[in-house]
Each structure stands twice: as structure tokens, then as C-alpha cells.
Scaffold this active site. Structure first.
Site, PDB file in Angstrom:
ATOM      1  N   GLN A 147       1.689   3.167  -7.441  1.00 27.34           N
ATOM      2  CA  GLN A 147       0.983   4.452  -7.377  1.00 27.34           C
ATOM      3  C   GLN A 147       1.883   5.581  -6.882  1.00 27.34           C
ATOM      4  O   GLN A 147       1.432   6.707  -6.709  1.00 27.34           O
ATOM      5  CB  GLN A 147      -0.288   4.333  -6.528  1.00 27.34           C
ATOM      6  CG  GLN A 147      -0.067   4.119  -5.040  1.00 27.34           C
ATOM      7  CD  GLN A 147      -1.380   3.824  -4.324  1.00 27.34           C
ATOM      8  OE1 GLN A 147      -1.955   2.742  -4.462  1.00 27.34           O
ATOM      9  NE2 GLN A 147      -1.875   4.786  -3.560  1.00 27.34           N
ATOM     10  N   MET A 175      -3.032   1.067   2.870  1.00 30.29           N
ATOM     11  CA  MET A 175      -1.583   0.886   2.730  1.00 30.29           C
ATOM     12  C   MET A 175      -0.951   0.796   4.125  1.00 30.29           C
ATOM     13  O   MET A 175       0.243   1.015   4.283  1.00 30.29           O
ATOM     14  CB  MET A 175      -0.981   2.031   1.922  1.00 30.29           C
ATOM     15  CG  MET A 175      -1.533   2.067   0.497  1.00 30.29           C
ATOM     16  SD  MET A 175      -0.442   2.830  -0.702  1.00 30.29           S
ATOM     17  CE  MET A 175      -0.320   4.473  -0.046  1.00 30.29           C
ATOM     18  N   GLY A 176      -1.768   0.495   5.129  1.00 31.50           N
ATOM     19  CA  GLY A 176      -1.243   0.300   6.483  1.00 31.50           C
ATOM     20  C   GLY A 176      -0.936   1.611   7.186  1.00 31.50           C
ATOM     21  O   GLY A 176      -1.381   2.675   6.776  1.00 31.50           O
ATOM     22  N   GLY A 184      -8.837   7.466  10.835  1.00 28.95           N
ATOM     23  CA  GLY A 184      -9.556   7.541   9.553  1.00 28.95           C
ATOM     24  C   GLY A 184      -9.786   6.140   8.995  1.00 28.95           C
ATOM     25  O   GLY A 184     -10.902   5.798   8.578  1.00 28.95           O
ATOM     26  N   HIS A 185      -8.720   5.311   9.001  1.00 31.61           N
ATOM     27  CA  HIS A 185      -8.871   3.928   8.525  1.00 31.61           C
ATOM     28  C   HIS A 185      -9.840   3.162   9.429  1.00 31.61           C
ATOM     29  O   HIS A 185     -10.672   2.380   8.952  1.00 31.61           O
ATOM     30  CB  HIS A 185      -7.528   3.187   8.580  1.00 31.61           C
ATOM     31  CG  HIS A 185      -6.467   3.733   7.689  1.00 31.61           C
ATOM     32  ND1 HIS A 185      -5.348   4.364   8.159  1.00 31.61           N
ATOM     33  CD2 HIS A 185      -6.357   3.722   6.332  1.00 31.61           C
ATOM     34  CE1 HIS A 185      -4.583   4.714   7.148  1.00 31.61           C
ATOM     35  NE2 HIS A 185      -5.175   4.349   6.030  1.00 31.61           N
ATOM     36  N   GLN A 226      -9.627  10.025  -5.848  1.00 24.49           N
ATOM     37  CA  GLN A 226      -9.495   8.552  -5.854  1.00 24.49           C
ATOM     38  C   GLN A 226     -10.875   7.897  -5.825  1.00 24.49           C
ATOM     39  O   GLN A 226     -11.154   6.943  -6.544  1.00 24.49           O
ATOM     40  CB  GLN A 226      -8.663   8.121  -4.644  1.00 24.49           C
ATOM     41  CG  GLN A 226      -8.654   6.621  -4.396  1.00 24.49           C
ATOM     42  CD  GLN A 226      -7.646   6.201  -3.344  1.00 24.49           C
ATOM     43  OE1 GLN A 226      -6.466   6.125  -3.626  1.00 24.49           O
ATOM     44  NE2 GLN A 226      -8.103   5.918  -2.138  1.00 24.49           N
ATOM     45  N   HIS A 279      -4.627   4.832  11.039  1.00 22.37           N
ATOM     46  CA  HIS A 279      -5.033   5.883  11.975  1.00 22.37           C
ATOM     47  C   HIS A 279      -6.555   5.829  12.105  1.00 22.37           C
ATOM     48  O   HIS A 279      -7.210   4.962  11.496  1.00 22.37           O
ATOM     49  CB  HIS A 279      -4.537   7.256  11.514  1.00 22.37           C
ATOM     50  CG  HIS A 279      -4.871   7.576  10.086  1.00 22.37           C
ATOM     51  ND1 HIS A 279      -6.164   7.760   9.653  1.00 22.37           N
ATOM     52  CD2 HIS A 279      -4.093   7.707   8.985  1.00 22.37           C
ATOM     53  CE1 HIS A 279      -6.154   8.019   8.366  1.00 22.37           C
ATOM     54  NE2 HIS A 279      -4.913   7.978   7.926  1.00 22.37           N
ATOM     55  N   SER A 302      -4.028  11.623   8.258  1.00 18.36           N
ATOM     56  CA  SER A 302      -3.280  11.045   7.146  1.00 18.36           C
ATOM     57  C   SER A 302      -2.023  10.393   7.707  1.00 18.36           C
ATOM     58  O   SER A 302      -1.438  10.907   8.666  1.00 18.36           O
ATOM     59  CB  SER A 302      -2.884  12.155   6.163  1.00 18.36           C
ATOM     60  OG  SER A 302      -1.848  11.719   5.319  1.00 18.36           O
ATOM     61  N   SER A 303      -1.623   9.287   7.094  1.00 14.22           N
ATOM     62  CA  SER A 303      -0.383   8.633   7.543  1.00 14.22           C
ATOM     63  C   SER A 303       0.795   9.584   7.365  1.00 14.22           C
ATOM     64  O   SER A 303       1.780   9.508   8.094  1.00 14.22           O
ATOM     65  CB  SER A 303      -0.138   7.355   6.741  1.00 14.22           C
ATOM     66  OG  SER A 303      -1.262   6.510   6.852  1.00 14.22           O
TER      67      SER A 303
HETATM   68  O1  PAF Z   1      -6.043   5.173  -0.288  1.00 16.68           O
HETATM   69  C1  PAF Z   1      -5.132   4.334  -0.179  1.00 16.68           C
HETATM   70  O2  PAF Z   1      -4.621   4.049   0.903  1.00 16.68           O
HETATM   71  C2  PAF Z   1      -4.610   3.647  -1.448  1.00 16.68           C
HETATM   72  O3  PAF Z   1      -4.608   4.508  -2.520  1.00 16.68           O
HETATM   73  C3  PAF Z   1      -5.358   2.350  -1.770  1.00 16.68           C
HETATM   74  C4  PAF Z   1      -6.819   2.630  -2.109  1.00 16.68           C
HETATM   75  C5  PAF Z   1      -5.283   1.383  -0.607  1.00 16.68           C
HETATM   76  C6  PAF Z   1      -4.731   1.676  -2.995  1.00 16.68           C
HETATM   77  O4  PAF Z   1      -3.407   1.347  -2.770  1.00 16.68           O
END
Ligand code: PAF
Length: 277
Positions: A58, A27-28, A33-34, A150, A31, A182-183
Site C-alpha cells: 500500500q 501497521m503497528g 487512536g489504535h 479507506q 497510539h 497518527s503514527s
Molecule cells: O489503516 C491502516 O493502518 C492500514 O491501512 C491497514 C488497514 C492496517 C491495512 O494495512
């Protein structure tokens, strides 16, 4: 690096790719982690696609969809540096055009934990992830272990609906003191940032108790709760010791257990987890 905004363009590009394609859905507001997910995808695939889409479906009413941090320019610069091939950045209208009315519901394992506190959250996650899988058609998709439930939900969906890809779980990246990246950490004031460490401390306490031979899930939960309650800025949403696959609460931890918790620090809701055994 190509930046693509429409489903049609993404499909067209996908049809020209050979070799394995790794997808990192985000979701942009990226950080470390991504970036860890991206690096893993880079090592394991010929083509790496990162999606950036803040998925409204969500977020519950009263949650932070409108204020969720966004910085697409910075995100694109970071992804370019990591050698990403394609960024899929659709608009809300592209993903949810008028008349949209099909949803993916994963039952049972979505009822507790995050699902209990955030009604409809996993319906939104499963639906958007399913759409991203259909659009990008990856061979592998990368998700962080920080969002443990998730991950379980997405694996269930992939298996139940015979989706032809592998879900790869990547370990949580932590700040120097243990706070999970975390963002939403950007919402924390300096005092709250210190208080937020209580999540990591509680997880470590669970591990210590378990290593010393404590097998009672109730006792571990109680000790974690006491520790968190001593932090005046923290308010517990849940503390859970559950089976890592079914996510059912365990009274005895005799094999593996997923210890997870959600705690509000000030107005920010933080989650974290650790696996025992
Ligand atoms: O973990 C996330 O950032 C979101 O839940 C995801 C998997 C991109 C779905 O919108």
C-alpha cells in the site's frame, strides 16, 4: 496474550474459538487512536485479535515504507495491557509468498482523494485487509474514521464480495489541541507540529461556515484553501467536500458531506476529515 506469526497457526487457533471475534488491523507503532479501536473491540467481543503488519503493497515508490516507524515490543506491551487475546504478526514472506499474484481492486471510489495522490494505495489496502479477513475470519473488524476513504473502500469491498462480517467505524482520536493522532506525527519537528494544527483549523472553519448557512462546496473549499495557504510550512495536496458514500465532489452541501484534506507539513503528509450534516 498469544503472539502468532504464521497463517497456519492463526487458522488453527481460530478454529478453536467460539463466540464473536473482533479484529483490529494495524501497521503497528500504536497510539491512542489504535487503542480506542482495541477497547471498542474488547467491549464488543469474546475474543480480540490485533494484527500488526506494515503492508509494503500500500506504499508507493518514494513513500515511507522503509522508514515507517516500528516498535513491536512497545506495541505488544500496550496490547497486553488492553487485554488483547491474540496478536497476529506475520512476516512479509508469510503474507506475500513467492508467486503471489492476486489482487483486490475496488473501482471508482478509489480514484480520487488519496487514490489520486497515492496510485495503487487502495489496491494494497483492499488486498491485505481481504487476506486478514480470510485468515482471521472476524465477526467484526474495527477501523478509524481518520482514514475516511479507506473506511468507505473497505465497506464497499465487504458488501460487493459478500464478506460475512461487520465493519465498525470508530471516531478519530485527537491530541489536546485537535491534531488527529497518527503514527506519522512522530516525523514532525516542534515547529511543524504547531503548523500541522492548520488541518484541524481548516476543518473547523468548514463546519463554522456550513453552520452559518454556507451551502456552496466551492466557497467552503476556497475558504479552507486560503486559511491553509497562510501557513508557510503547509502545502496542500487536496481539499475536498464530497458525498460521504460516492466520494464525488459536491458543489452544493444540502445534505451530509465529507470534508477531507491532505496537507504536507514539511516532508510529512497528513490527512484529516470531518462530516458535515
Ligand atoms: O489503516 C491502516 O493502518 C492500514 O491501512 C491497514 C488497514 C492496517 C491495512 O494495512
Amino acid at each position: 496474550m498469544k503472539v502468532i506469526a504464521t497463517v497456519a497457526e492463526m487458522r488453527e487457533l481460530r478454529s478453536q474459538l467460539s463466540g464473536s471475534v473482533g479484529l483490529v488491523p494495524t501497521m503497528g507503532y500504536l497510539h491512542q487512536g489504535h487503542l480506542e479501536l482495541v477497547r471498542r473491540a474488547r467491549r464488543e467481543n469474546q475474543t480480540v485479535v490485533v494484527s500488526i503488519f506494515v503492508n509494503s503493497t500500500q506504499f508507493g515508490s518514494g513513500e515511507d515504507f522503509a522508514t515507517y516507524p516500528r516498535d513491536p515490543e512497545r506495541d505488544l506491551a500496550l496490547l497486553e495491557k488492553e487485554g488483547v487475546d491474540v496478536v497476529f504478526m506475520p512476516s512479509a514472506e508469510e503474507m506475500y509468498p513467492e508467486g503471489f499474484s492476486s489482487w483486490v481492486e475496488v473501482e471508482k471510489i478509489t480514484e480520487g482523494l488519496e487514490g489520486a495522490s497515492r496510485r495503487g494505495h487502495f489496491r494494497g489496502v483492499a488486498t491485505v485487509v481481504c487476506k486478514l479477513f480470510n485468515i482471521v475470519q472476524p465477526d467484526e473488524a474495527y477501523f478509524g474514521q481518520k482514514d475516511a476513504q479507506q473506511l468507505v473502500v473497505i465497506k464497499r469491498m465487504v458488501s460487493d464480495l459478500n464478506m460475512n462480517l461487520e465493519v465498525v467505524a470508530v471516531p478519530t482520536v485527537r491530541e489536546h489541541d485537535g491534531l488527529a493522532m497518527s503514527s506519522r506525527n512522530t516525523y514532525l519537528s516542534p515547529e511543524e507540529r504547531k503548523a500541522a494544527l492548520v488541518l484541524w483549523k481548516a476543518l473547523n472553519l468548514a463546519q463554522e461556515l456550513w453552520q452559518k448557512g454556507e451551502k456552496s462546496g466551492d466557497r467552503i473549499r476556497e475558504e479552507m484553501t486560503c486559511l491553509i495557504e497562510r501557513e508557510p510550512r503547509a502545502r496542500i495536496d487536496y481539499v475536498s467536500i464530497a458525498d460521504p458514500d460516492s466520494l464525488e465532489e459536491l458543489s452544493e452541501v444540502d445534505h451530509a458531506a465529507l470534508v477531507s484534506l491532505a496537507v504536507r507539513v514539511g516532508k510529512t503528509r497528513l490527512i484529516d476529515n470531518m462530516t458535515l450534516g
